[in-house]
Scaffold this active site. Structure first.
Site, short mmCIF file in Angstrom:
data_model
loop_
_atom_site.label_atom_id
_atom_site.label_comp_id
_atom_site.label_asym_id
_atom_site.label_seq_id
_atom_site.Cartn_x
_atom_site.Cartn_y
_atom_site.Cartn_z
N SER A 158 0.83 -1.20 0.00
CA SER A 158 0.00 0.00 0.00
C SER A 158 0.88 1.26 0.00
CB SER A 158 -0.96 -0.04 1.19
OG SER A 158 -2.02 0.87 1.03
N ASP B 256 -5.81 -3.70 -1.98
CA ASP B 256 -4.76 -3.43 -0.99
C ASP B 256 -4.14 -4.70 -0.42
OD1 ASP B 256 -3.36 -2.61 1.38
OD2 ASP B 256 -4.55 -0.78 1.39
#
Length: 283
Positions: free
Chosen positions: A41, A156
């Site tokens: 991320s 993510d």
């Protein structure tokens, strides 16, 4: 003298990822080489961009030299399907710096983690356009639209690997420095008036923090920037961005002496080991 290979495992954390810049600044200042980077991320964003340029000064300037309108415009990218934000504006931000860089052209080997919605498993992204893999790793469910890579949709990577220690070890790192951004959990909102995105963010933070606790136990060093109070709106103001970076510097400075000692000790042991291998080959 032979030296150990050093890997950075940069964790997720949304706007708190500014701290990663500060950590790398301290490592550079103290001549700690970085041989491998794995990021999740926000860690994938900073890690991938640094792996491209290997220049933390230019990377810091890219994040700081945007005015409030420019920063706000990167989120003015509504999506009607898959998430509230499409992500094309984020791609513009990345491409301004990466210039269509591919993994095979990076200055430092880099891997990004993401989760494949089709299989439910983690995917290590290390081919093709770096910007696409970064966006996939950053695609926070509900907030950002999933990113398509080779006919698979990714979100993510923090859902499975919040701080990718094992990933950077498999890349070849002998010493792993992990940076965990979600160690401290301090919600400062009135919990009774949270909207759906704020509730989702807090819930995701709890999940990723629990995952990170297991992952970082395998690292040689763990850096915990105190960034719990860094919020999304901090990205708009330059001084708040500077503070996020400074928090990373402060945390890294607390560990830098131990890191330098460890690297020095491993240089000696690696050198001895390599000479023993060479002597064995002669006989």
């Amino acid at each position: 003298m032979f030296r150990p290979k050093i890997g950075l495992a940069l964790g997720g954390g949304g706007p708190r990822g500014l701290a990663h810049i500060g950590v790398i600044k301290v490592l550079e200042k103290n001549n700690i080489p970085i041989d491998y980077i794995a990021g999740t991320s926000a860690g994938a964003m900073v890690g991938g961009m640094y792996a491209h340029s290997k220049n933390i000064v230019s990377l810091e300037e890219h994040f700081l030299n945007k005015n409030w309108f420019q920063m706000l415009s990167y989120f003015a990218d509504p999506s009607l399907k898959g998430g509230f934000i499409q992500g094309s504006k984020m791609d513009e931000f990345l491409q301004e710096y990466l210039q269509s860089a591919t993994f095979d052209k990076l200055s430092i080997p880099f891997h990004a983690t993401a989760v494949d919605l089709q299989t439910g498993k983690m995917k290590i992204l290390h081919e093709g356009l770096v910007s696409t893999s970064i966006r996939a790793s950053c695609a926070i469910p509900m907030l950002f639209k999933p990113v398509e890579v080779d006919n698979h949709l990714y979100v993510d990577g923090g859902l499975i690997s919040s701080v990718p220690v094992e990933t950077v070890k498999k890349m070849g790192a002998d010493i792993v420095i992990a940076v965990q951004l979600n160690k401290y959990y301090e919600p400062n909102q009135d919990l009774n008036v949270l909207n759906i995105l704020e509730i989702g963010e807090l819930a995701l933070n709890i999940v990723e923090r629990r995952i990170a606790e297991d992952e970082v136990s395998a690292a040689d060093f763990i850096i915990h920037p105190k960034v719990a109070q860094v919020r999304w709106d901090n990205l708009i103001q330059r001084d708040k961005r500077e503070n996020g970076i400074l928090l990373g510097e402060n945390a890294a400075n607390e560990s830098i002496n131990q890191i330098k000692i460890k690297v020095g000790e491993n240089k000696v042991s690696h050198t001895i080991h390599q000479w023993i291998k060479r002597i064995k080959k002669l006989f």
